[in-house]
Design an enzyme around this catalytic site. Structure first.
Site, mmCIF file in Angstrom:
data_model
loop_
_atom_site.group_PDB
_atom_site.id
_atom_site.type_symbol
_atom_site.label_atom_id
_atom_site.label_comp_id
_atom_site.label_asym_id
_atom_site.label_seq_id
_atom_site.Cartn_x
_atom_site.Cartn_y
_atom_site.Cartn_z
ATOM 1 N N LYS A 37 9.234 1.920 16.931
ATOM 2 C CA LYS A 37 8.782 2.686 15.758
ATOM 3 C C LYS A 37 8.081 1.811 14.720
ATOM 4 C CE LYS A 37 13.341 2.779 13.531
ATOM 5 N NZ LYS A 37 13.135 1.641 12.634
ATOM 6 N N LYS A 54 16.114 -18.001 9.702
ATOM 7 C CA LYS A 54 16.108 -19.409 10.146
ATOM 8 C C LYS A 54 14.909 -20.153 9.547
ATOM 9 C CE LYS A 54 19.220 -18.183 11.351
ATOM 10 N NZ LYS A 54 19.997 -16.973 11.560
ATOM 11 N N GLY A 147 19.451 -1.236 18.731
ATOM 12 C CA GLY A 147 20.005 -2.207 17.799
ATOM 13 C C GLY A 147 20.980 -1.662 16.779
ATOM 14 N N HIS A 453 23.309 -43.101 24.403
ATOM 15 C CA HIS A 453 23.760 -43.710 23.152
ATOM 16 C C HIS A 453 22.562 -44.315 22.432
ATOM 17 C CE1 HIS A 453 26.247 -45.811 20.265
ATOM 18 N NE2 HIS A 453 25.493 -46.882 20.462
HETATM 19 P P1 NAI Z 1 30.144 -9.986 9.895
HETATM 20 O O1 NAI Z 1 30.945 -8.935 10.536
HETATM 21 O O2 NAI Z 1 29.845 -11.239 10.618
HETATM 22 O O3 NAI Z 1 30.822 -10.408 8.512
HETATM 23 C C1 NAI Z 1 31.126 -9.468 7.517
HETATM 24 C C2 NAI Z 1 32.120 -10.078 6.560
HETATM 25 O O4 NAI Z 1 32.343 -9.174 5.503
HETATM 26 C C3 NAI Z 1 33.467 -10.366 7.192
HETATM 27 O O5 NAI Z 1 33.847 -11.672 6.838
HETATM 28 C C4 NAI Z 1 34.379 -9.300 6.595
HETATM 29 O O6 NAI Z 1 35.708 -9.724 6.493
HETATM 30 C C5 NAI Z 1 33.741 -9.097 5.242
HETATM 31 N N1 NAI Z 1 33.986 -7.790 4.617
HETATM 32 C C6 NAI Z 1 33.987 -6.585 5.210
HETATM 33 N N2 NAI Z 1 34.192 -5.605 4.288
HETATM 34 C C7 NAI Z 1 34.305 -6.221 3.091
HETATM 35 C C8 NAI Z 1 34.497 -5.768 1.757
HETATM 36 N N3 NAI Z 1 34.612 -4.466 1.472
HETATM 37 N N4 NAI Z 1 34.558 -6.686 0.758
HETATM 38 C C9 NAI Z 1 34.447 -8.003 1.036
HETATM 39 N N5 NAI Z 1 34.262 -8.496 2.286
HETATM 40 C C10 NAI Z 1 34.175 -7.608 3.294
HETATM 41 O O7 NAI Z 1 28.805 -9.240 9.434
HETATM 42 P P2 NAI Z 1 27.424 -9.787 8.879
HETATM 43 O O8 NAI Z 1 27.539 -11.166 8.350
HETATM 44 O O9 NAI Z 1 26.934 -8.712 8.001
HETATM 45 O O10 NAI Z 1 26.556 -9.850 10.190
HETATM 46 C C11 NAI Z 1 26.322 -8.668 10.941
HETATM 47 C C12 NAI Z 1 26.208 -8.987 12.405
HETATM 48 O O11 NAI Z 1 25.067 -9.768 12.643
HETATM 49 C C13 NAI Z 1 27.405 -9.773 12.906
HETATM 50 O O12 NAI Z 1 27.826 -9.262 14.129
HETATM 51 C C14 NAI Z 1 26.884 -11.157 13.066
HETATM 52 O O13 NAI Z 1 27.510 -11.883 14.113
HETATM 53 C C15 NAI Z 1 25.407 -10.931 13.363
HETATM 54 N N6 NAI Z 1 24.646 -12.059 12.865
HETATM 55 C C16 NAI Z 1 24.635 -13.213 13.561
HETATM 56 C C17 NAI Z 1 23.981 -14.300 13.077
HETATM 57 C C18 NAI Z 1 24.013 -15.542 13.842
HETATM 58 O O14 NAI Z 1 24.386 -15.522 14.998
HETATM 59 N N7 NAI Z 1 23.640 -16.656 13.244
HETATM 60 C C19 NAI Z 1 23.260 -14.282 11.821
HETATM 61 C C20 NAI Z 1 23.355 -13.038 11.164
HETATM 62 C C21 NAI Z 1 24.022 -11.985 11.678
#
Ligand code: NAI
Length: 474
Positions: A37, A54, A147, A453
């Site tokens: 889309k 990144k 997604g 190394h």
């Molecule tokens: P996440 O699920 O990784 O983290 C969300 C965080 O928010 C958690 O620590 C949780 O405990 C906290 N949380 C939830 N509700 C809350 C509240 N009401 N108040 C305060 N804290 C609260 O989700 P995120 O960081 O949004 O990422 C989304 C997805 O995208 C994830 O599955 C993540 O693994 C993926 N992602 C991966 C990346 C990478 O591999 N480098 C980079 C960005 C995203």
């Protein structure tokens, strides 16, 4: 012979899962179309996720290094300054170049690109709507790779201006003075790092007791300490309860996590110019009209699939963030390839136990396999080997001698069960651990493998030696 369907396979969504699957299907001689889309191919990861973040992380890390650490290694540079429009412009350029690259790959592989929003009209047909009109598309098989989208908090609804998701946090046109980030997950920590390096006072509110729930706790705590040293403030075990905007500006209200939102008494306030809500993402199926195709979802709106990635309608498959599991680009890619190979009668397979996770802070955190807490909870007996980057000569040469490698190996078989790395280039270093685990290696296999190394991977070998208590350099 009468024409039956337009395509062998129609992929819906051009993110890392969808476009990779489309290419693999074309390689397997299928007639393929990919519906997207957005005008740019690449999905969330390329347009507003992994790649732009990144690019900003790399650039801001260079800025912070030049500003804060060059003099320490004997390089004096004056007037190190940010040029935000150039920084953002380059990020957009990187995104466009890579998106054009996917378009070129589609051409090369004779994949038809269809621009528009897809909605099922039956298990065999879709209606695609775009600004130029409507088109009906039929196919023998469909692959849904649509997604995910950011989760919204009911008391902090996105307004695209002050209360934003990661989509906007990668594109601010000025450096905010104060930012409150809700959620210390991957997105919260990466974008806190970007803006903090650019001078924003960042405060993170997290409901859990440390950063990154789900990561090995020792590594999460090390990560927390590192980011605090970099100037980011954390409040743990709290939740945001609302937002106030008046002549004094914007304020986020928050309270201990057990307090009911709105009960008032124990709430605190934080001033903010921008509030980034990063509390997770949810499966995105808006407008797909899944019921017309008989596709079932679970209680969280994720498309239910079997082990062959088939939905409740067997010729419709689904992969990536829209189904369960880790929301990671490379997990979606693996699933896309496996799904298409299974469609073609091949032995497609995803090894979910060896999918690496990376958080691109400085230093980076990367891990694969089980955490110490998971093994303990499962009653698995294991041994631990650790090695600190302070004793790795290459990290010292690079002025990046911070962090830890931790290897968890089965007590009886010595098979590697988990590897956790907080340190320079952990996102690349983890590949050795992933390969080792995919091959069923023992910690001794890693320990007996010659490592160059001086190099960063020597820290992994030393941690492997540490499983038997025989590290050389610590
Ligand atoms: P996440 O699920 O990784 O983290 C969300 C965080 O928010 C958690 O620590 C949780 O405990 C906290 N949380 C939830 N509700 C809350 C509240 N009401 N108040 C305060 N804290 C609260 O989700 P995120 O960081 O949004 O990422 C989304 C997805 O995208 C994830 O599955 C993540 O693994 C993926 N992602 C991966 C990346 C990478 O591999 N480098 C980079 C960005 C995203």
């Amino acid at each position: 012979m009468a024409k039956t369907v337009d395509f062998d396979l129609v992929v819906i969504g051009s993110g890392p899962g969808g476009y990779t699957a489309a290419i693999r299907a074309a390689q397997l001689s299928m007639k393929v179309a990919c519906i997207e889309k957005e005008l740019k191919l690449g999905g969330t990861c390329l347009r507003v996720g992994c790649i732009p973040s990144k690019t900003l992380l790399e650039a801001t890390e260079k800025l912070a290094t030049a500003r804060d650490r060059f003099s320490h290694i004997g390089i004096q540079c004056e007037n190190v300054r940010l040029d935000l429009p150039v920084l953002m412009g380059r990020k957009d350029q990187v995104v466009s170049t890579l998106a054009n690259g996917i378009a070129a790959l589609f051409k090369k592989n004779k994949i038809e690109r269809i621009v528009g929003s897809a909605a099922f009209t039956s298990p065999k047909t879709l209606k695609v709507t775009s600004s130029t009109g409507e088109r009906t598309v039929s196919a023998a098989k469909f692959l849904i790779a649509t997604g995910s989208a950011p989760v919204e908090l009911p008391n902090l609804k996105f307004n695209g201006k002050h209360i934003i998701s990661s989509d906007q946090a990668i594109a601010l046109d000025r450096v905010p003075e104060k930012m409150v980030v809700i959620g210390a997950g991957a997105i919260g920590l990466e974008l806190s790092s970007v803006w903090s390096r650019l001078g924003t006072k960042v405060t993170v509110l997290e409901i859990y007791h440390t950063t990154l729930p789900g990561a090995d706790e020792e590594m999460s705590k090390l990560m927390e300490r590192t980011l605090v040293q970099q100037g980011i403030t954390f409040h743990f075990e709290v939740q945001a309860t609302g937002v106030k905007e008046d002549k004094n500006g914007l304020r986020v209200r928050y309270a201990p996590k057990e307090v009911k939102p709105g009960s008032g008494a124990t709430e605190s306030e934080l001033a903010a110019d921008v509030i980034l809500v990063a509390v997770g993402r949810k499966a995105y199926t808006d407008g797909l009209n899944l019921t017309a195709a008989g596709i079932k979802t679970d209680a969280r709106g994720r498309i239910s699939i079997n082990q062959a990635f088939q939905t409740s309608t067997p010729d419709i498959f689904a992969i990536g963030d829209v189904v369960g599991g880790a929301m990671l680009a490379h997990k979606a890619e693996e699933e896309g390839i496996a799904a298409v190979e299974l469609m073609a009668g091949k032995a497609g397979h995803v090894d979910y136990g060896t999918i690496p996770l990376v958080v691109y802070t400085a230093p980076e955190l990367a891990w694969v396999g089980k955490t110490q807490e998971e093994l303990t909870a499962q009653g698995v007996k294991f041994r631990i080997g650790k090695f600190r980057f302070t004793a790795n000569s290459r990290a010292m040469c690079m002025d990046e001698a911070h962090g830890l490698v931790k290897i968890l190996a089965d007590e009886y078989s010595d098979r590697v069960l988990g590897v956790h790395i907080l340190g320079p280039q952990a996102s690349s270093l983890i590949a050795e651990a992933v390969m080792a685990m995919a091959m069923g290696a023992s910690s001794e296999d890693i320990a007996r493998t010659c490592h160059a190394h001086p190099s960063l991977p020597e820290a992994i070998r030393e941690a492997a030696l540490g499983v038997e208590g025989r590290t050389i350099n610590s």
